[in-house]
Design a protein around this motif. Sequence first.
Motif, PDB file in Angstrom:
ATOM      1  N   VAL A  12       0.705  -1.197  -0.146  1.00 26.26           N
ATOM      2  CA  VAL A  12      -0.084   0.130   0.051  1.00 26.26           C
ATOM      3  C   VAL A  12       0.823   1.044  -0.177  1.00 26.26           C
ATOM      4  O   VAL A  12       2.024   1.130   0.423  1.00 26.26           O
ATOM      5  CB  VAL A  12      -1.139   0.200   1.182  1.00 26.26           C
ATOM      6  CG1 VAL A  12      -1.958  -1.125   0.900  1.00 26.26           C
ATOM      7  CG2 VAL A  12      -0.205  -0.199   2.425  1.00 26.26           C
ATOM      8  N   VAL A  45      -7.299   5.007   1.828  1.00 27.65           N
ATOM      9  CA  VAL A  45      -6.689   4.457   0.769  1.00 27.65           C
ATOM     10  C   VAL A  45      -6.628   5.597  -0.514  1.00 27.65           C
ATOM     11  O   VAL A  45      -7.839   5.906  -0.871  1.00 27.65           O
ATOM     12  CB  VAL A  45      -7.382   3.322   0.401  1.00 27.65           C
ATOM     13  CG1 VAL A  45      -6.606   2.545  -0.883  1.00 27.65           C
ATOM     14  CG2 VAL A  45      -7.233   2.094   1.433  1.00 27.65           C
ATOM     15  N   GLU A  78      -4.623  -4.149  -1.438  1.00 25.98           N
ATOM     16  CA  GLU A  78      -4.327  -3.353  -2.677  1.00 25.98           C
ATOM     17  C   GLU A  78      -4.195  -4.468  -3.853  1.00 25.98           C
ATOM     18  O   GLU A  78      -4.776  -4.206  -4.819  1.00 25.98           O
ATOM     19  CB  GLU A  78      -3.161  -2.600  -2.818  1.00 25.98           C
ATOM     20  CG  GLU A  78      -2.828  -1.944  -4.044  1.00 25.98           C
ATOM     21  CD  GLU A  78      -1.397  -1.157  -3.952  1.00 25.98           C
ATOM     22  OE1 GLU A  78      -1.452  -0.020  -4.637  1.00 25.98           O
ATOM     23  OE2 GLU A  78      -0.433  -1.706  -3.473  1.00 25.98           O
ATOM     24  N   ASN A  90      -7.817  -5.049  -4.480  1.00 26.97           N
ATOM     25  CA  ASN A  90      -8.584  -3.742  -4.355  1.00 26.97           C
ATOM     26  C   ASN A  90      -9.919  -4.170  -3.544  1.00 26.97           C
ATOM     27  O   ASN A  90     -11.208  -3.888  -3.856  1.00 26.97           O
ATOM     28  CB  ASN A  90      -9.081  -3.429  -5.870  1.00 26.97           C
ATOM     29  CG  ASN A  90      -9.703  -1.832  -5.704  1.00 26.97           C
ATOM     30  OD1 ASN A  90      -9.214  -1.355  -4.845  1.00 26.97           O
ATOM     31  ND2 ASN A  90     -10.587  -1.762  -6.297  1.00 26.97           N
TER      32      ASN A  90
END
Length: 602
Positions: free
Chosen positions: A47, A103, A147, A150
């Motif tokens: 991330v 995020v 990530e 997602n």
Amino acid sequence: MESSRSLVMSGTRLEGEVNMQEKKKAYKLVMLFVGSIMIFSMVSGIVLASDWAQFQKDAYNSGITSDSAPITAPNESLSWDLRLSGSSGMVYTSAVNHVPLVVDDTVYVADPGGNFSAVDKRAGILKWRNKIMDPSSFQLGTPAYSEQTNTFFIPRGDGKLYFLNATNSAVTRCLQAGSWLYTPVTYDAGRIFLGDTFDSTFQGHNGSFYGLYEINGTDCWSSPLDPFDDGGFYWAGAAAVGDFVVVGTSSDYLISLYKNNGEIRDFLYIPDVFGIKQATMKEIKSSVAYSPDTGRVYFTSKGGYCFAVAFNLDGTFNYSDRDVAYVRESTSTPSVYNGRVYVGSLGPSAGTGSLHCLDESDLSAIWRFDTNGPVTASPAISTAYDDGDGEIYIYFTSNTNNGTVYCLRDYAGSTDYDLMWKFTAPEEKTEYVLQGVSISDGYVFFGNDNGYLFGLTNEDCLSPIIDFTANVNSGEPSLAVSFTDLSYDAHSWLWDFGDGNTSTEQNPVHIYETEGTYSVSLAAGNEYGNKTLVKTDYIYVDWNPWNDPDSEDGAVISLAEIRNAIVYWKFNAPCPETGHVITLGEIRNMIVYWKFSSPMTV
């Protein structure tokens, strides 16, 4: 839906006290994160540095970030609040009971009413909000983000675990993983870890570990609590360390399990190891934090103790290296930095709380800051302002009906804190703040039981973070230097090359024609302000690399340096650093300066 771009300051208390003390210390960083107790398999993604994608930032539960956050009182016109309204009829249907996740440019929150919301982190504007989960009494478990896929992993009080696409909020999978999932989720190396709650008053809650593959949801492993007396896990998340996860149970066991299969590697019964009666110690209701700098794990208990014990990379505990301190009742996960442990607790009197700073070597008290309510949450630490002196800022909340966010400054070697600011929302917006804060790109984010999500910042945090570099720092005249802007969020640039020339290009090339030593500055700005960075004596222009006051022989040319220069002249080789091909006349000139012990000046 109620939204306001800025905080209404009437009725808002923003207070700052600064007791400036100069203290020194070295800089060390704890990285990665903790979790809970459940496993899914795949390759993990990395991330962004500014993301806060799990409960305490990373798989070690460090609570530490290099991102900036306000160190003076938040600015009302740049900060924001947003109420996430619910409609299920439950008392806390829209309460923000977990640490907000960040995020990229979005803040994410799940609420008890079954909604998952995405909010623009700078504007405080709702991007989308979907009711995608069954209502639950509380949202006590902090989700985690991958990530790689997602995907958000959201634990619920009804035992369900939701897999949610971060782009369109679609539920890609829903698993009945347990009974009451009240621990934070940890994502590490493609797996997530999570635990179930057990309590004798809760029927059917067996307190097991579970394991699932992230991609297809099939079982990876599950582990019942035998022989750990069905302790279960309530708020108690696990640290992921190497090939293992480490977690504490409500029955006061500290357990190390293999990530791959959930088999028990080692365990400690904490009352026996530390000589504390279980009735006195009470349950472990904090997550475990791990510090790679010390090789120890840290946790607290409701009986009021903060523990530290060494953890070997083979998954075993070294209980000969252990410490314990009494800090009053605590559910706070400790943060460890620069030889200090920061942890919250109840306060010395009813309705108060405390943040403790302990010496990591023996957990002895260094200082204590008392608050207006219990500090049930875990502290977050920003190292953004550490320029080598160990300066850090600690952010935490108080869990009371006028819940408050505090910012303290600390240095290694200090014996007291500096209160920088505190923020309490206006009366109509304030409520209990169960969890702590997240930090990203100059903002502090937190929520409360009144359903409000807050983003606090000021001009200093949003103006550019400036840095630059050059491809060369020395050479002979007609030296061409390519400068590269490394600033974050800069929209304008003004370079001063130190020789009377300037440029407004972002990445200029400048030619230095004259011998000399030059300081270079870059002033960069955006809509929030301007900052300037000066690098002193950054460029050195001279054909002669031996003409350096900082060299071993100082400003006066030595015989050894002349002999070295003759070797380069003899073989017609370029001089080191400058690339200049030295001539016999220049050798003779050096000899004159050497003969009279006279410094050669640029």
